[in-house]
Design an enzyme around this catalytic site. Structure first.
Site, PDB file in Angstrom:
ATOM      1  N   SER A 121       0.851  -1.195   0.000  1.00 48.62           N
ATOM      2  CA  SER A 121       0.000   0.000   0.000  1.00 48.62           C
ATOM      3  C   SER A 121       0.880   1.237   0.000  1.00 48.62           C
ATOM      4  CB  SER A 121      -0.889   0.003   1.244  1.00 48.62           C
ATOM      5  OG  SER A 121      -1.492   1.269   1.422  1.00 48.62           O
ATOM      6  N   SER A 122       0.365   2.309  -0.574  1.00 49.86           N
ATOM      7  CA  SER A 122       1.116   3.558  -0.587  1.00 49.86           C
ATOM      8  C   SER A 122       1.263   4.161   0.811  1.00 49.86           C
ATOM      9  CB  SER A 122       0.438   4.576  -1.513  1.00 49.86           C
ATOM     10  OG  SER A 122      -0.898   4.815  -1.105  1.00 49.86           O
ATOM     11  N   CYS A 123       0.515   3.646   1.788  1.00 53.82           N
ATOM     12  CA  CYS A 123       0.623   4.186   3.155  1.00 53.82           C
ATOM     13  C   CYS A 123       1.933   3.794   3.832  1.00 53.82           C
ATOM     14  CB  CYS A 123      -0.559   3.745   4.004  1.00 53.82           C
ATOM     15  SG  CYS A 123      -0.500   2.025   4.517  1.00 53.82           S
ATOM     16  N   TYR A 150      -0.803  -0.679  10.262  1.00 47.76           N
ATOM     17  CA  TYR A 150      -0.970  -1.349   8.966  1.00 47.76           C
ATOM     18  C   TYR A 150       0.266  -1.128   8.092  1.00 47.76           C
ATOM     19  CZ  TYR A 150      -2.877  -2.334   4.309  1.00 47.76           C
ATOM     20  OH  TYR A 150      -3.095  -2.828   3.043  1.00 47.76           O
ATOM     21  N   LYS A 154       2.930  -3.864   6.343  1.00 44.21           N
ATOM     22  CA  LYS A 154       3.216  -3.941   4.914  1.00 44.21           C
ATOM     23  C   LYS A 154       4.701  -3.742   4.619  1.00 44.21           C
ATOM     24  CE  LYS A 154      -0.542  -5.275   3.299  1.00 44.21           C
ATOM     25  NZ  LYS A 154      -0.567  -6.582   2.630  1.00 44.21           N
ATOM     26  N   HIS A 193     -12.720   2.757   2.921  1.00 39.25           N
ATOM     27  CA  HIS A 193     -11.857   3.864   2.542  1.00 39.25           C
ATOM     28  C   HIS A 193     -12.709   5.042   2.075  1.00 39.25           C
ATOM     29  CE1 HIS A 193      -8.823   0.540   2.222  1.00 39.25           C
ATOM     30  NE2 HIS A 193      -8.129   1.451   2.859  1.00 39.25           N
TER      31      HIS A 193
END
Length: 325
Positions: A121-123, A150, A154, A193
């Protein structure tokens, strides 16, 4: 069993008879990946629901991969959610995702999976990373605190892929998608989201005749949105053309303010009332636009525009609700 990838090399189409296990195949991302693989001619795409095989269970995961013996694995399985869900359940978001990834990587290694793609994920990137965010921004600053648990899980998944490459020579890769949407999304107002949450809010307001819809935050943060069908196409492209330890970004290379997104969603669902912003609610990261130049250099680009993608996603939502415009 003969290895279908024994004579295969990067840059060539994967054998269409190779067995592909899509972990999380009933979810938003996994279902799109499985759908795209079948449309691309793959004849042996395997999925399994969590009710049958809980990927958080190491023994259950190992048994399943030992039975199925896939040549390729796409890890689209994850515990996911929006700001509210991440803030309320950081333990679950951390532990569940760590377990899923570790179990899949371990089991895939033991059965000799030749190609594995882990989706993150881009997070994972720092909250105040330079924009657009390059892959080398990873671990250069503090994370967004509303989803740091989270993100850490990742990041651990990326390290897992890199570690298996380094220690065992596995040709495994990881990709970091931007914000995703599409058919099969989660429209739960507490756990979804931003985009599906907005779509459901505006839909319910239109149906009920409510004069206003309240949107969290100031409306100023900018976000990038990728349709899951585009992501699925990118996944196959990466499996066939990318072999590097560094994670690679997957996005569209453009972003929009949340206020503009809200207006576009309102237009999509034909809501004509007013939009009110609750500035007491968190905005999250101010901007999160991915640098996708590495992916574009491999010959892939997205094809689904935001307006088109919103319209098809809303139609899917209506079909699921049994609703009519």
């Amino acid at each position: 069993m003969t290895d279908p990838l024994a004579d295969w090399d990067i840059g060539r189409p994967l054998p269409r008879d190779a067995r592909v296990f899509v972990a999380g195949s009933s979810g938003l991302v996994g279902s799109a990946v499985a759908r795209h693989l079948r449309a691309a001619g793959f004849t042996d795409v395997v999925g399994v629901r969590s009710a049958r095989v809980d990927l958080r269970d190491a023994d259950a995961t190992a048994r399943f991969l030992d039975e199925t013996r896939p040549a390729v694995v796409v890890d689209a399985a994850a515990r996911v959610g929006g700001i509210a869900a991440n803030a309320a359940e950081p333990v679950e978001f951390l532990h569940d995702n760590l377990r899923i990834q570790a179990n899949l990587l371990d089991a895939a290694h033991r059965v000799g999976v030749g190609r594995l793609l882990l989706l993150g994920s881009s997070c994972i990137y720092p909250k105040f990373a330079d924009q657009p965010i390059r892959e080398d921004s990873l671990l250069t600053g503090a994370l967004e605190p509303t989803n740091d648990a989270y993100a850490i899980a990742k990041i651990a998944g990326i390290m897992g892929v890199q570690s298996y490459r380094r220690e065992y020579g596995r040709s495994w890769i990881s990709a970091m998608p931007t914000n995703l949407y599409g058919p099969g999304d989660n429209f739960d107002l507490e756990k979804s989201h931003v985009l599906p949450a907005l779509m459901r809010k505006f839909h319910e307001a239109r149906v009920s005749g409510a004069p206003t819809v309240t949107v969290w935050g100031t409306g100023t943060p900018r976000r990038e949105f990728l349709h899951t069908d585009d992501l699925a196409a990118a996944c196959l492209h990466l499996l066939e053309h990318y072999d590097d330890p560094s994670p690679i970004n997957v996005g569209v290379g453009e972003d929009v303010p949340i206020a503009d997104l809200a207006s576009l969603v309102a237009d999509t669902v034909a809501f004509t009332g007013d939009i009110v912003y609750d500035t007491s609610r968190p905005d999250g990261t101010p901007r999160k636009l991915l640098d996708v130049s590495r992916l574009l250099s491999l010959g892939w680009k997205p094809t689904i525009g935001l307006a088109e993608g919103l319209a098809s996603t809303y139609q899917w939502f209506l079909d699921q609700q049994g609703a009519q415009r």
